[in-house]
Design a protein around this motif. Structure first.
Motif, mmCIF file in Angstrom:
data_model
loop_
_atom_site.group_PDB
_atom_site.id
_atom_site.type_symbol
_atom_site.label_atom_id
_atom_site.label_comp_id
_atom_site.label_asym_id
_atom_site.label_seq_id
_atom_site.Cartn_x
_atom_site.Cartn_y
_atom_site.Cartn_z
ATOM 1 N N LEU A 146 0.854 -1.183 0.000
ATOM 2 C CA LEU A 146 0.000 0.000 0.000
ATOM 3 C C LEU A 146 0.890 1.234 0.000
ATOM 4 N N LEU A 147 0.621 2.172 -0.905
ATOM 5 C CA LEU A 147 1.436 3.379 -1.036
ATOM 6 C C LEU A 147 0.720 4.529 -0.348
ATOM 7 N N ASP A 148 1.105 4.796 0.883
ATOM 8 C CA ASP A 148 0.480 5.829 1.706
ATOM 9 C C ASP A 148 1.349 7.080 1.643
ATOM 10 N N LEU A 149 1.292 7.769 0.499
ATOM 11 C CA LEU A 149 2.237 8.848 0.238
ATOM 12 C C LEU A 149 1.815 10.135 0.952
ATOM 13 N N THR A 150 2.751 10.719 1.698
ATOM 14 C CA THR A 150 2.439 11.923 2.464
ATOM 15 C C THR A 150 3.713 12.643 2.862
ATOM 16 N N HIS A 151 3.623 13.961 2.980
ATOM 17 C CA HIS A 151 4.713 14.763 3.528
ATOM 18 C C HIS A 151 4.755 14.684 5.050
ATOM 19 N N HIS A 152 3.604 14.406 5.657
ATOM 20 C CA HIS A 152 3.463 14.622 7.094
ATOM 21 C C HIS A 152 2.908 13.382 7.787
ATOM 22 N N PRO A 153 3.681 12.293 7.875
ATOM 23 C CA PRO A 153 3.189 11.105 8.583
ATOM 24 C C PRO A 153 2.948 11.406 10.056
ATOM 25 N N SER A 154 1.864 10.870 10.561
ATOM 26 C CA SER A 154 1.498 11.082 11.954
ATOM 27 C C SER A 154 1.520 9.755 12.701
ATOM 28 N N GLU A 155 2.077 9.755 13.877
ATOM 29 C CA GLU A 155 2.086 8.544 14.699
ATOM 30 C C GLU A 155 0.683 8.162 15.165
ATOM 31 N N GLU A 156 -0.266 9.070 15.003
ATOM 32 C CA GLU A 156 -1.642 8.780 15.379
ATOM 33 C C GLU A 156 -2.413 8.091 14.269
ATOM 34 N N ARG A 157 -1.762 7.864 13.122
ATOM 35 C CA ARG A 157 -2.422 7.225 11.998
ATOM 36 C C ARG A 157 -1.594 6.039 11.527
ATOM 37 N N LEU A 158 -2.259 4.902 11.301
ATOM 38 C CA LEU A 158 -1.621 3.764 10.646
ATOM 39 C C LEU A 158 -1.550 4.010 9.141
ATOM 40 N N ASN A 215 1.978 15.341 -4.289
ATOM 41 C CA ASN A 215 2.107 16.764 -4.592
ATOM 42 C C ASN A 215 2.183 17.622 -3.343
ATOM 43 N N GLY A 216 2.117 17.001 -2.156
ATOM 44 C CA GLY A 216 2.145 17.768 -0.928
ATOM 45 C C GLY A 216 0.826 18.479 -0.692
ATOM 46 N N HIS A 217 0.825 19.435 0.239
ATOM 47 C CA HIS A 217 -0.407 20.153 0.578
ATOM 48 C C HIS A 217 -0.231 21.651 0.487
ATOM 49 N N GLY A 218 0.840 22.065 -0.180
ATOM 50 C CA GLY A 218 1.059 23.478 -0.433
ATOM 51 C C GLY A 218 1.368 23.689 -1.900
ATOM 52 N N GLY A 219 2.094 24.758 -2.216
ATOM 53 C CA GLY A 219 2.452 25.025 -3.589
ATOM 54 C C GLY A 219 3.451 24.022 -4.123
ATOM 55 N N HIS A 220 3.389 23.758 -5.422
ATOM 56 C CA HIS A 220 4.323 22.830 -6.052
ATOM 57 C C HIS A 220 4.495 23.204 -7.520
ATOM 58 N N GLN A 221 5.618 22.739 -8.100
ATOM 59 C CA GLN A 221 5.982 23.147 -9.453
ATOM 60 C C GLN A 221 6.861 22.064 -10.074
ATOM 61 N N HIS A 222 6.588 21.705 -11.357
ATOM 62 C CA HIS A 222 7.300 20.644 -12.053
ATOM 63 C C HIS A 222 8.291 21.234 -13.051
ATOM 64 N N PHE A 223 9.513 20.656 -13.106
ATOM 65 C CA PHE A 223 10.576 21.141 -13.981
ATOM 66 C C PHE A 223 11.167 19.978 -14.769
ATOM 67 N N ASN A 224 11.185 20.097 -16.100
ATOM 68 C CA ASN A 224 11.763 19.079 -16.964
ATOM 69 C C ASN A 224 13.061 19.625 -17.562
ATOM 70 N N VAL A 225 14.197 19.064 -17.156
ATOM 71 C CA VAL A 225 15.490 19.545 -17.664
ATOM 72 C C VAL A 225 16.037 18.648 -18.774
ATOM 73 N N SER A 226 15.323 17.606 -19.156
ATOM 74 C CA SER A 226 15.846 16.603 -20.086
ATOM 75 C C SER A 226 15.562 16.982 -21.530
ATOM 76 N N ASP A 227 16.041 16.128 -22.449
ATOM 77 C CA ASP A 227 15.871 16.376 -23.879
ATOM 78 C C ASP A 227 14.685 15.626 -24.464
ATOM 79 N N GLU A 228 13.746 15.207 -23.624
ATOM 80 C CA GLU A 228 12.497 14.621 -24.099
ATOM 81 C C GLU A 228 11.348 15.204 -23.277
ATOM 82 N N PRO A 229 10.128 15.218 -23.836
ATOM 83 C CA PRO A 229 8.989 15.719 -23.057
ATOM 84 C C PRO A 229 8.803 14.908 -21.779
#
Length: 367
Positions: free
Chosen positions: A51-63, A299-313
């Motif tokens: 299970l992928l429980d992705l988060t910036h802010h894991p809490s010990e009060e949550r499994l 994507n977190g819970h605040g502002g975010h921005q994506h940057f592609n520096v490579s030679d393909e889309p």
């Protein structure tokens, strides 16, 4: 673990079910590679999974942090099958590696079987019986899935209801429709289609959309459900406008209601992410997260921005809620997204991007 995080009375119905299943939980912000992430046996399915429980802010009060939408990885062994089941939650699969077939039906209806391969995406119609088969006798199949199972478990608090309800949703899935999983699409609006099977995510056509900078995207309603397949792409050596600033942040001890996560399929670069409530500026610090094909990040819970520096889309896949037919809100581009226009952004952002593009060119030229 032996702390109070495992005490049944502190857990949601979904968390208790995950605990009873013995399902491996990965609680972190980023999965560097969905192709190599280690999995563990999941008896119900007969496969290895996590299970992928992705988060910036894991809490010990949550499994489990995410109590709305969530995702998982699962691997079907050579010649194996993901065990037969039906369920009252929605589910979309993206095929990471391998090839195989899915068979679906409702009680008393014809069975449909369709084949898929790496880079395909398909949705399981709500509460349809389904089996997923690995078509190779030598190589495993690895799948990435997104689902709203936490919503359903927390609403009904009954695994028996979730897995054993006989309701057939024939308004969403007609098992006699031999074209249902043919890969055909229906255009609903600009940047919005309906389909149930996508043969290739990296080759599907997208609509141009410049609101968030150069690039294109498409939303695909799948199997008539709330969940959509959202695919976006931006060009070589380019980046998206920062967005998501000013969004409200929920108390992580209560569990997040949903989670949007980006699976990068092509391109290479990085994300910048800011804490909730922080606006970009000379004194605002950011976090930097690298991505490449196979990287999955929240994507977190605040502002975010994506940057592609490579030679393909850079093309990425987001599996999440988003069918406007369930909200009546339509799809107003950028509404409520807290977007920062290029001319208003912190000058450090452009400076960093130009440095990283130059570094990319230097690396690739020397190879």
């Amino acid at each position: 673990m032996t702390n109070e995080r495992n005490d049944a009375w502190t857990l949601t119905p979904f968390e208790r079910w995950v605990q009873d299943e013995g399902l491996k939980i990965i609680t972190q912000h980023t999965v560097p590679s969905v192709f190599t992430e280690e999995l563990a046996p999941w008896e119900r399915t007969g496969c290895d999974a996590a299970l992928l429980d992705l988060t910036h802010h894991p809490s010990e009060e949550r499994l489990v942090q995410n109590q709305g939408g969530i995702r998982y990885l699962i691997e079907i062994p050579p010649g194996g099958t993901l065990n037969l089941e039906r369920h009252m939650y929605e589910e979309i699969f993206y095929v990471l590696t391998g090839r195989g077939a899915t068979t679906l039906w409702y009680d008393g209806t014809p069975r449909q079987t369709f084949e898929w391969h790496a880079d395909s995406a398909f949705a399981i119609p709500l509460n349809a019986w389904h089996e997923l088969h690995n078509g190779s006798g030598t190589d495993p199949v690895r799948l990435y899935a997104a689902t709203n199972m936490p919503h359903v478990f927390n609403l009904f608090a009954s695994a028996d209801f979730v897995f054993n309800t006989p309701k057939a949703f024939t308004d969403r899935f007609d098992p006699s429709d031999e074209m249902y999983f043919s890969g055909q699409t229906v255009r609903v609006a600009n940047r919005l289609m309906a389909a149930n099977f996508i043969p290739s995510i990296t080759h599907m056509s997208l609509d141009q959309w410049s609101y968030r900078g150069p690039g294109s995207n498409m939303y695909v309603i799948m199997a008539g459900g709330r969940y959509v397949c959202h695919v976006s792409e931006f060009p070589t050596a380019s980046y998206k406008k920062g967005h998501g600033f000013g969004m409200a942040y929920e108390d992580p001890s209560r569990g997040q209601t949903t989670d949007v996560s980006y699976l990068f399929l092509t391109g290479e670069g990085y994300d910048l992410q800011w804490p909730p409530g922080v606006m970009p500026g000379p004194d605002a610090e950011w976090s930097r997260i690298e991505f490449k094909p196979g990287s999955l990040m929240s994507n977190g819970h605040g502002g975010h921005q994506h940057f592609n520096v490579s030679d393909e889309p850079a093309r990425y896949l987001v599996l999440r809620e988003g069918n406007p037919g369930f909200t009546g809100s339509g799809r107003r581009a950028g509404a409520g997204q807290g977007q920062i226009e290029f001319e208003d952004e912190d000058p450090r952002i452009r400076e960093l991007f130009e440095q990283e593009c130059a570094a990319w060119r230097a690396r690739t030229t020397s190879q």
